[in-house]
Each structure stands twice: as structure tokens, then as C-alpha cells.
Design a protein around this motif. Structure first.
Motif, PDB file in Angstrom:
ATOM      1  N   LYS A 276      -2.494   7.694   2.949  1.00 52.42           N
ATOM      2  CA  LYS A 276      -3.214   6.848   2.087  1.00 52.42           C
ATOM      3  C   LYS A 276      -4.302   5.960   2.323  1.00 52.42           C
TER       4      LYS A 276
ATOM      5  N   LYS B 148       0.752  -1.192   0.089  1.00 52.24           N
ATOM      6  CA  LYS B 148       0.031  -0.289  -0.065  1.00 52.24           C
ATOM      7  C   LYS B 148       1.071   1.077   0.035  1.00 52.24           C
TER       8      LYS B 148
ATOM      9  N   GLN C 271       3.221  -3.011 -10.077  1.00 56.06           N
ATOM     10  CA  GLN C 271       4.301  -1.872 -10.176  1.00 56.06           C
ATOM     11  C   GLN C 271       5.798  -2.015 -10.682  1.00 56.06           C
TER      12      GLN C 271
ATOM     13  N   ASP D 299      -2.665   6.138 -12.854  1.00 57.61           N
ATOM     14  CA  ASP D 299      -1.904   7.065 -11.766  1.00 57.61           C
ATOM     15  C   ASP D 299      -3.016   6.927 -10.428  1.00 57.61           C
ATOM     16  N   HIS D 300      -2.403   6.806  -9.517  1.00 60.73           N
ATOM     17  CA  HIS D 300      -3.196   6.912  -8.179  1.00 60.73           C
ATOM     18  C   HIS D 300      -3.830   8.236  -8.082  1.00 60.73           C
TER      19      HIS D 300
ATOM     20  N   ASP E 113       5.279   2.575  -5.156  1.00 59.19           N
ATOM     21  CA  ASP E 113       5.536   3.616  -5.891  1.00 59.19           C
ATOM     22  C   ASP E 113       6.545   3.341  -7.381  1.00 59.19           C
TER      23      ASP E 113
ATOM     24  N   ARG F 247      -8.622  -0.305  -1.930  1.00 59.94           N
ATOM     25  CA  ARG F 247      -7.430  -1.117  -2.417  1.00 59.94           C
ATOM     26  C   ARG F 247      -7.735  -1.555  -3.764  1.00 59.94           C
TER      27      ARG F 247
ATOM     28  N   CYS G 266     -12.171   2.523  -7.005  1.00 56.47           N
ATOM     29  CA  CYS G 266     -12.030   4.050  -6.918  1.00 56.47           C
ATOM     30  C   CYS G 266     -13.029   4.603  -6.216  1.00 56.47           C
TER      31      CYS G 266
ATOM     32  N   CYS H 136      -7.152   8.426  -9.743  1.00 55.83           N
ATOM     33  CA  CYS H 136      -8.315   7.780  -8.903  1.00 55.83           C
ATOM     34  C   CYS H 136      -8.801   8.592  -7.676  1.00 55.83           C
TER      35      CYS H 136
END
Length: 691
Positions: free
Chosen positions: A539, A170, A222, A467-468, A174, A544, A547, A471
Motif C-alpha cells: 500500500k 492506511k 470508512q 474504491d481504492h 477496509d 494518502r 490519486c 484510484c
């Protein structure tokens, strides 16, 4: 970060046989046990059982051995105490970093190490591990490996390590390099050792094994692989491979092999990407990653399985595949562990939302004595509408159909509603109350239209490794506009009460407009921005696997559910007031008059229910974890179609709007027709909804 054109598709496949399953040991049908390498530490803590009288279904607990924190739970079964749970752990945040620089360790751990929490679910929180890794080994995450590998794999330590891997996936995924993936896999390998299998059965959290699988896949999503095809991880109980592919790539395959029974013969698993699928890829390079788990199938528990006698042992490697979004089909070949002629094989995929094996994900194309071939297809499903108030994602075909059809109809209805309002606006807003009523309807329609569009976008985005921040943005706008919908419905309810109770004194239109926009957009903005500001730094804003607002870590979902349900409760009271006010009993009233009153009340309630969002009250049922699927279906059915109900009850059933539309149509046919409708007065037939 992955390319925005990439979608993650994870298929965990196994071959199930119709034979008994003992969850405390891994073995094949002929009784051959999986062997672990020599030299591994023992994984069982031998403890005294409870000394009290053993009464059927009674429980007791004993403390763990020295140097361990937690306790061991026992249940009385057939007049004998049997071990049921264990939370014995020797690991902690401090121990993970104890051999590092003393000053760094103290600065990381001392202020943030919480007191041990000796409960059945989390032996000790590990939130500060991410900070420790960032300060001590950000390049490869190797600083925690030795401490983990030297620990005994008790049930408590296994649960601790699963939580550790979840937090790394989590907070520290990155930019995943191969070095980081290797360290991560070494930690996972420690708790997948065959010697640990028996201890998985005593972890109180039944989702621990599926959490491990999901965490590994999230981390691997990732991963950045090199230019050539590579063996990224080659541990005994977890392997990972990856390579680059594009539309010019010839047919590609992953081949895994692992010795399962301490024999000279390896068990093989092969994943093939057909050439006709590779043609779908763009010219630029994409990447494919696959992970093999030889032992995970023995501990992977299915959630909500009604009949435990139907449990079937895994008869192959468990394979996870991460592919570009355009690839819809893969072929798999499994070598059977149990090669008995009587063992019937079945290809299945692991459903990450339901935490169960899904027989619909794959089909068996070949089944012979020693191997099975499968064809597996990926399907994209829009996340169901009930997720808006449900702590868990409910993936069901019926819910998916209701969501897709309902939102499509709702969006079209809302667009039509706004077009009608724009067409008749000047003819229907002749009084201040009428003006504010239509302002409410327009803003309710705009808010719901924007919210539904953002929901659909976020639902499709949910399937992609994008891309986070995007979301976060889509979740924010969905949250904001759904809150706007509720606060405008609240203002409409207040306007109705104002029309009923305040007869002789009227508020200025400009004042009502200011109050309306402050409530309708100001309050939602404050709530949405506060939610982002509080949860995003840790975060804890997003789920998880979707969105939408988080539930498991921060309960951010309550920032939507609580205001919505409070407004529904207030609006329900308003509807009751309207119903009472509509009923005007008189002495000696006839039965026909009573029927007329009942019909009038029913009509007003039917009109107000969608306009004030009363159907969202079913969200209370979806908030409950064990809620039946039927409540999710009812919730989605009533609320996904809310736009249609607003068009029907708020626009089409309004006689003044119908009259204004007829006048508009008449004026288009010629000036002569206008005179025929001159008798139409804006004040005729005042209804309750105009108050």
C-alpha cells in the motif's frame, strides 16, 4: 466501502482569540487550566539536564530514564539548558501483543520487529502492527488498547501512537465497524488527555498533531453506521456521532458537549445540515459522521507560519464533519471557552494540505459573549499540475486556475493537432524521415492527450471516497501515458541526432518504427508495471490525499521523476547539438549574417523546447520540499499548456503543413484551383526539423 456517490468533506473549525498562546499548557485567557481526571499516570520523565557549559544556541542530549529508549535534547537559551526534543518511548510492537497467545505473538513479531531506531522522527517503526492486529483481533482491534492505555504519555510514546494510528488508517480501514472505531478512538483519546498536552511540544515531528487529525478522519470515512442515529464514540477527549440522511430527511444536527474546565458547565458545539442542502441528496440513504475534539486545538500546529507571535489559542471544540459530496454548506454553533468580552472570535477551517487554519472556509454570522455561529462552504479544487513532480500537494488558487485553464486549452489544441495531421498526412509524409517525424508528433500528441485526460479524472476522483482500486488504475494510466510522452520525445531527439550525424546511410522505415514503438510504449510499460508490482502490495503506491504516486513511504514518485528528468537532460544536449550545427560561421561574415544565424538558432530552440519537453526541467525545483510557490507556478504555466505549444510550434509553424492545408482547402473549392498549386513540391524548403 463507501458508496461511489460519496465525497468526504472535513471541516475542523475553531474560534480564535487575539491573546497570547503557551503551547505547553491549555488555558483560557483568565488563566483557568484544563483539568485532567484523577488517577491518570504521570506523563513527564524527570531527567538531569546537561552538565556541560551552556553556550548560546548550543545543543546537548541525555539518555532517557530506565526502561525507555531514545534521548532528550536540550538547547542553551539565556544561559540555561532548556528541553527542546524528546524521543523517549517504552512502546514497541512486541509490547503491544505481549499478553496475547505466545505462539501467535512470536509468529507475528519475531521475524519482523526491527531494531529500535533512536532518531527524532520515529522512535520505532510500527509496520508489523497491522499484521499483528489481523492475526489477534481483526474484529474490533481491541488487543492493542490495554498496552497503549497503560503506557506513560511521553513525547516518544505519543509519536509512536500517532504512527500506529496512521498505519491502522492506511492498512486496516477496509471495513470499519463501530467496534473498531471505538478501539481506535480509545487509543487516540490516550494521547489527547489534558495531562499529555505539554509533551506534544517536544515531539520533533511538527506534523504529528495534523497527522493524528488526518488519520482519524481517514479512518472515520470508512465507518459503517447502524440504521438509527447513534453515539458511536463517547470518550473524554474524542466523541463521534453519525446517522443516515437522504433528501426526505428533516433538518439534522450533531450536538456535542464536554466539560472543559472541571466545572459544572459544559462547552457545547452544534453542527446543523440545512434543509435546503438535504434536498440535494438522492432518495437512497447516505451517511453523515462528525467528530469532536475538546483538546486537539491546543496541540494542532500550523505549518510554515512566518510569525509565531501570531499564534492564537483555540477557543472552542474542534469539530470534524464527513458529509456526502452533494452537500456544500453547513452551519455551526460554538460555545466559547473564554467568554471575555474582549475576546474576538473568528470561524476558520483546517486546511489538510497546507496544514493551516483557513479563514476563507467559513464566515461568522453571529458573535456574542458566550457563543459564535458560522456558515461554512466546501469548495472543490482540481489538484495542481505541479503535483506531478512535487512531493507535496500545493493547494493554491493561482495554481488551480492555471491547471484548469492550461489543461483545457492543451486538450483542445492536441485534438486540433491530431485532426490537422490526419488531414494532411498523405501530403507531408513523402520521405522516411518526414514520415517518422510526423509519427513522433502524433504519438507525442496522443500520449499527452491521454495523460491530461487521466490527470483530470484522477484529480476529481481525488475528492471522492471511491474504491481504492479505481484510484490505483487511474494513477497507473496517468503514470504510463506521461512516461510515454517523455519516451516519444526522447525518440524524436534521437531521430534529430540521426538526421544530423547519419547522412549517407539510412535505416529502413519498418526498423525505425519498431524501435520507436519499443522506446515510446515498451519502456514506459515496463516502468509503470514494475512500480505497481513493487509498491501496491505494501500500500505504498498512492498518496494518502491524492490519486498520484506516493512519496512519503515508498518514493514511488521517483519512478516518474527520474526517467523524465534524465530524458530532459538528454534532450537538452540534443538541442545544444542542433544549435551548434545551425551556426555555420564563415570567414569575413557580416553582422547581418550573424543576426540571421542567431535568429535561426532561436527559432530552432523555440520549436524544439516544447516538442522535446525541456520545460519539464523545472520539475527539479518542485522536487525540493522548501521550494517557493513561484517555481510551482512556472512549472504549471509552462507544462499545463504544452499541448498548445505543440500545436503552435510542431504543426502551425511547419510551412509544409501550412502549404498542404492550403492545397487541401483549394481542392475542396474546385479542381481548377489544384492546378495553381501544382508547383508545390514536397522537397522544397527542407528545414532542420525534417531531418
Amino acid at each position: 466501502m463507501k458508496s461511489q456517490a460519496t465525497m468526504i468533506c472535513c471541516l475542523m473549525l475553531f474560534l480564535a482569540t487575539e491573546c497570547s498562546h503557551d503551547r505547553s499548557k491549555i488555558h483560557t485567557k483568565d488563566g483557568t487550566k484544563f483539568q485532567r481526571p484523577e488517577g491518570k499516570p504521570k506523563t513527564e520523565r524527570i531527567q538531569e539536564k546537561c552538565h556541560g557549559p551552556c553556550i548560546a544556541s548550543s545543543n546537548c542530549s541525555q539518555p532517557c530514564a530506565q526502561h525507555f529508549r531514545g534521548e532528550i535534547g536540550f538547547t542553551c537559551n539565556r544561559n540555561k539548558w532548556q528541553k527542546s526534543t524528546e524521543t523517549c518511548t517504552s512502546l514497541s510492537v512486541e509490547i503491544l501483543f505481549k499478553d496475547l497467545n505466545s505462539a501467535s505473538r512470536l509468529s507475528i513479531a519475531a521475524p519482523s520487529i526491527p531494531l529500535p531506531v533512536l532518531d527524532f522522527r520515529a522512535p520505532e517503526p510500527v509496520q508489523s502492527v497491522a499484521q499483528g492486529i489481523r492475526m489477534n483481533c481483526p474484529q474490533d482491534y481491541a488487543c492493542i488498547v490495554d498496552a497503549v492505555k497503560s503506557s506513560e504519555a511521553t513525547s516518544g510514546n505519543i509519536a509512536f501512537i500517532v504512527e500506529l494510528l496512521k498505519n491502522i488508517s492506511k492498512d486496516l480501514s477496509d471495513n470499519v465497524t463501530q467496534e473498531k472505531m471505538k478501539s481506535y478512538s480509545e487509543v487516540a483519546d490516550h494521547i489527547l488527555d489534558t495531562a499529555t498536552i505539554a509533551n506534544w511540544a517536544f515531539i520533533p515531528d511538527e506534523n504529528a498533531s495534523s497527522d493524528l487529525l488526518q488519520s482519524v478522519n481517514l479512518f472515520a470515512r470508512q465507518l459503517h453506521i447502524g440504521n438509527d442515529s447513534e453515539n458511536i464514540v463517547d470518550e473524554l477527549f474524542i466523541q463521534a456521532k453519525g446517522f443516515h440522511i437522504n433528501h426526505n430527511t428533516s433538518e439534522k444536527s450533531f450536538r456535542f458537549s464536554r466539560n472543559m474546565n472541571n466545572t459544572t458547565e459544559d462547552i457545547i458545539g452544534v453542527i446543523e445540515i440545512p434543509r435546503h442542502e438535504l434536498w440535494k441528496l438522492p432518495p437512497n440513504m447516505s451517511q453523515a459522521v462528525s467528530i469532536a475534539f475538546p483538546t486537539l486545538g491546543a496541540v494542532l500546529k500550523e505549518a510554515h507560519l512566518q510569525n509565531e507571535s501570531l499564534l492564537r489559542p483555540v477557543n472552542s471544540l474542534v469539530l470534524s464533519v464527513i458529509l456526502p459530496e452533494r452537500l456544500q454548506q453547513i452551519l455551526l454553533t460554538f460555545e466559547k471557552i473564554n467568554k471575555s468580552r474582549h475576546a474576538r472570535a473568528r470561524c476558520v477551517g483546517w486546511h489538510s494540505w497546507k496544514r493551516r487554519w483557513d479563514e476563507k472556509a467559513c464566515e461568522t454570522t453571529l458573535d456574542i459573549t458566550n457563543k459564535v455561529k458560522c456558515r461554512c462552504n466546501r469548495t472543490n479544487v482540481v489538484m495542481s499540475f505541479s503535483i506531478l513532480m512535487s512531493p507535496k500537494i500545493i493547494d493554491d488558487k493561482i495554481l488551480g486556475y492555471i491547471t484548469c485553464i492550461g489543461l483545457s486549452v492543451s486538450i483542445l489544441s492536441l485534438v486540433l493537432c491530431l485532426l490537422i495531421e490526419a488531414t494532411v498526412w498523405s501530403r507531408v509524409v513523402v520521405t522516411e524521415i518526414a514520415y517518422m517525424r510526423h509519427v513522433c508528433i502524433v504519438n507525442i500528441a496522443v500520449s499527452l492527450l491521454a495523460a491530461n485526460v487521466w490527470f483530470i479524472v484522477a484529480s476529481n476522483f481525488n475528492k471522492k471516497a471511491l474504491d481504492h482500486k479505481w484510484c490505483v488504475a487511474m494513477t497507473f494510466f496517468s503514470h504510463f501515458f506521461y512516461l510515454c510522452l517523455f519516451f516519444w520525445m526522447l525518440f524524436k531527439a534521437l531521430l534529430i541526432i540521426y538526421g544530423i550525424l547519419i547522412v549517407f546511410r539510412r535505416m529502413l522505415k519498418s526498423c525505425m518504427m519498431a524501435i520507436g514503438f519499443a522506446i515510446g510504449y515498451g519502456c514506459p510499460l515496463v516502468i509503470a508495471v514494475t512500480t505497481v508490482a513493487v509498491t501496491v502490495p505494501g500500500k505504498g503506491y498512492l498518496r494518502r490525499d491524492a490519486c498520484w504516486l506516493n512519496w512519503d513511504n515508498t518514493k514511488a514518485l521517483l519512478a516518474f521523476a527520474i526517467p523524465a528528468l534524465i530524458i530532459v537532460a538528454v534532450n537538452l544536449l540534443v538541442v545544444l547539438v542542433v544549435a551548434v550545427n545551425t551556426q555555420r560561421p564563415s570567414i569575413g561574415s557580416s553582422k547581418s549574417q550573424d543576426v540571421t544565424i542567431i535568429l535561426r538558432i532561436s527559432k530552432n530552440v523555440a520549436i524544439l523546447t516544447p516538442l522535446l519537453g525541456l520545460t519539464w526541467g523545472f520539475g527539479i525545483a518542485t522536487l525540493i520540499d522548501s521550494t517557493s510557490l513561484i517555481f510551482h507556478i512556472i512549472f504549471a504555466l509552462l507544462n499545463a499548456f504544452q499541448g498548445f505549444f505543440i500545436l503552435l510550434f510542431g504543426t502551425i509553424m511547419d510551412h509544409k503543413i501550412r502549404d498542404a492545408l492550403r492545397m487541401k482547402m483549394s481542392s475542396l473549392k474546385g479542381p481548377s484551383r489544384v492546378a495553381e498549386n501544382a508547383s508545390l513540391s514536397p522537397t522544397n524548403g527542407s528545414k532542420l526539423m525534417n531531418r
